[in-house]
Design a protein around this motif. Structure first.
Motif, short mmCIF file in Angstrom:
data_model
loop_
_atom_site.label_atom_id
_atom_site.label_comp_id
_atom_site.label_asym_id
_atom_site.label_seq_id
_atom_site.Cartn_x
_atom_site.Cartn_y
_atom_site.Cartn_z
N THR A 117 0.81 -1.22 0.00
CA THR A 117 0.00 0.00 0.00
C THR A 117 0.84 1.27 0.00
O THR A 117 0.35 2.34 -0.36
CB THR A 117 -0.93 -0.01 1.22
OG1 THR A 117 -0.13 -0.17 2.41
CG2 THR A 117 -1.93 -1.15 1.13
N ILE A 118 2.09 1.16 0.44
CA ILE A 118 3.01 2.29 0.43
C ILE A 118 4.39 1.77 0.01
O ILE A 118 4.66 0.58 0.10
CB ILE A 118 3.11 2.97 1.81
CG1 ILE A 118 3.70 1.99 2.83
CG2 ILE A 118 1.76 3.51 2.26
CD1 ILE A 118 4.03 2.63 4.17
N ALA A 155 3.32 7.59 6.06
CA ALA A 155 2.10 7.73 6.85
C ALA A 155 1.98 9.14 7.43
O ALA A 155 0.89 9.74 7.42
CB ALA A 155 2.08 6.69 7.97
N ALA A 156 3.13 9.68 7.94
CA ALA A 156 3.10 11.03 8.50
C ALA A 156 2.81 12.05 7.41
O ALA A 156 2.05 13.02 7.63
CB ALA A 156 4.43 11.33 9.18
N TYR A 200 -4.80 8.98 3.06
CA TYR A 200 -4.67 8.89 4.50
C TYR A 200 -5.46 7.70 5.06
O TYR A 200 -4.99 6.99 5.95
CB TYR A 200 -5.15 10.18 5.14
CG TYR A 200 -5.16 10.14 6.65
CD1 TYR A 200 -3.97 10.01 7.36
CD2 TYR A 200 -6.36 10.22 7.36
CE1 TYR A 200 -3.97 9.95 8.74
CE2 TYR A 200 -6.37 10.17 8.74
CZ TYR A 200 -5.17 10.03 9.43
OH TYR A 200 -5.17 9.97 10.80
N GLU A 201 -6.67 7.48 4.55
CA GLU A 201 -7.48 6.37 5.05
C GLU A 201 -6.85 5.01 4.74
O GLU A 201 -7.10 4.03 5.43
CB GLU A 201 -8.88 6.43 4.45
CG GLU A 201 -9.72 7.56 5.02
CD GLU A 201 -11.09 7.63 4.38
OE1 GLU A 201 -11.29 6.99 3.33
OE2 GLU A 201 -11.97 8.33 4.93
N ALA A 202 -6.00 4.96 3.72
CA ALA A 202 -5.31 3.70 3.39
C ALA A 202 -4.34 3.29 4.47
O ALA A 202 -4.02 2.10 4.61
CB ALA A 202 -4.60 3.84 2.05
N VAL A 203 -3.84 4.25 5.24
CA VAL A 203 -2.87 3.93 6.28
C VAL A 203 -3.39 4.25 7.68
O VAL A 203 -2.73 3.93 8.67
CB VAL A 203 -1.54 4.70 6.04
CG1 VAL A 203 -0.92 4.28 4.72
CG2 VAL A 203 -1.77 6.21 6.08
N GLY A 211 6.04 0.12 11.22
CA GLY A 211 5.63 0.76 9.98
C GLY A 211 4.14 0.60 9.76
O GLY A 211 3.37 0.44 10.72
N VAL A 212 3.73 0.60 8.50
CA VAL A 212 2.32 0.45 8.14
C VAL A 212 2.03 -1.02 7.89
O VAL A 212 2.70 -1.68 7.09
CB VAL A 212 2.00 1.28 6.88
CG1 VAL A 212 0.56 1.04 6.45
CG2 VAL A 212 2.23 2.77 7.15
N SER A 213 1.01 -1.52 8.58
CA SER A 213 0.65 -2.93 8.45
C SER A 213 -0.09 -3.19 7.14
O SER A 213 -0.90 -2.37 6.69
CB SER A 213 -0.24 -3.37 9.61
OG SER A 213 0.45 -3.24 10.85
#
Length: 409
Positions: A117-118, A155-156, A200-203, A211-213
């Motif tokens: 996703t990122i 994410a930030a 933003y809603e993706a993370v 990190g981002v799951s």
């Protein structure tokens, strides 16, 4: 004259003595002969009694002994101990079978690919990232960290971009009515806000210290893992596949020589290499999907495809042995596979003659569907065949056989 008289007396006495001795010898000889005949008669009587006793012993021998040539005694108590079971042969419907091999595959729509996703570096958590690991919908599979990248933490940055776009959009919306902000600028602010919100809603809610799951989109298990710890991934890159395995496909590769029989295929049974279970497609709500009209250019086989429910522990991707069930056959004799004893390529069964006596019977076999085998010769209707415990009878006959009585003396 007197001398002649005494000579006659002496001669008469001698003749009488000889006659008496001969009579006594004859009497003693006759007595001895009768005694010998009596002894011989007694000997024959004792021998006959011993022979009768040995015959009775032979008839009442233990398990595994041969009561008659080709027969085996297996006592009722032993039969109950091993769970011996028999079936009476009766003509019944069967089916022609095409025996082949094939493969179990995932059914279409039963898999989902996990993508990044990122952009960032892959990091595994507590969940083992190995093939076969079960996952639940919404469960974190791995994390992607981007705080070490030159662009900064994704994410930030997404959160900051979203908050800025939201403020600009709300300001434009409050001014567009007074025409302080043009309709064009308002639409641009709204579009920027919608894009920032989606990013933003993706993370959102998925940030961890790692990190981002990346979460599982459905229940299933991991397969086709395409990354490892520390790999860099970009947005949209495939990471792994999740398979539900609720529905599976069975693909049979059929030789071209059976092409004319393909329209008669009704169902199938199959066996996997990792267990002894015979899977029957009717028990798994299976059905025939299609069969090919031509063979692949690289092989000489025609594909036949079924779909079924995965109620057992069938592994997608495994190669299997397949029994294709085709046209029915009426009034044939069959025996379960468990009834067969194989010795150097010759197959036999055990036929029960009475409660404790069995006979080994060679048979000629036909097609098998994996559960039963058609018997072409060797059995007839009414024969009572051992279908469970045949191997124990074989062991008993080999280890406990009593030699038959002979008449050599």
């Amino acid at each position: 004259m007197r001398k002649i008289y005494w000579a006659g007396v002496v001669c008469a006495y001698l003749l009488a003595g000889c006659a008496g001795g001969a009579s006594h010898a004859e009497h003693e000889g006759h007595h001895e002969h009768e005694h010998e005949e009596h002894i011989h008669s007694d000997h024959e009587h004792e021998h006959g009694h011993e022979h009768e006793h040995e015959h009775e012993h032979e008839h009442e021998h233990g398990a595994g002994g041969a009561a008659h040539a080709g027969e085996i005694v297996f006592h009722k108590a032993q039969a109950e101990a091993v769970g011996l079971r028999t079936e009476t042969m009766r003509p019944a419907p069967f089916t022609n079978v095409i025996r082949t091999s094939g493969r179990v595959m995932e059914a279409q729509g039963e898999e989902s690919v996990i993508v990044a996703t990122i952009p960032g570096v892959v990091s595994f958590g507590s969940l083992p990232f190995v093939e076969g690991t079960a996952v639940r919908k919404g469960q974190a599979v791995l994390s992607i960290a981007s705080n070490a990248l030159s662009e900064g933490d994704v994410a930030a940055r997404a959160k900051a971009a979203y908050e800025t776009a939201r403020e600009e959009y709300e300001r434009a919306r409050s001014l567009v009515g007074d025409k302080i902000v043009s309709a064009k600028d308002f639409e641009q602010a709204r579009l920027t806000y919608e894009n920032a919100k989606a990013a933003y809603e993706a993370v959102e809610g998925k940030q961890t210290e790692r990190g981002v799951s990346v979460v599982a989109p459905m229940n299933g298990y991991l397969k086709n893992l395409q990354v490892k710890e520390g790999d860099y991934v970009s947005v949209g890159q495939p990471l792994a596949t999740i398979s539900q395995s609720d529905r599976l496909m069975l693909r049979a590769d059929v030789s071209e020589r059976y092409y004319a029989a393909l329209p008669t295929i009704r169902s199938a049974h199959f066996k996997t290499p990792y267990d002894s279970t015979l899977y029957r497609l009717p028990d798994l709500h299976g059905r025939l999907l299609s069969y090919g009209k031509a063979s692949d250019e690289n092989t000489f086989y025609i594909p036949v495809t079924f779909v079924f429910d995965n109620k057992g522990a069938v592994i997608p991707g495994s190669f299997v042995e397949i029994y294709l069930l085709t046209s029915p056959v009426e009034n044939v004799l069959t025996v379960p596979v468990s009834a067969l004893i194989e010795e150097q390529g010759v197959y036999s069964v055990y036929v029960r003659l009475d409660e404790e006596c069995y006979r080994k019977q060679a048979v000629t076999l036909g097609a098998t569907d994996g559960a039963k085998v058609r018997v072409l010769s060797g059995l007839k209707a009414g024969d009572e065949v051992v279908v469970n415990g045949a191997y124990q009878i074989k062991l008993a006959s080999a280890s406990n056989a009593i030699p038959a009585h002979t008449h050599h003396h």
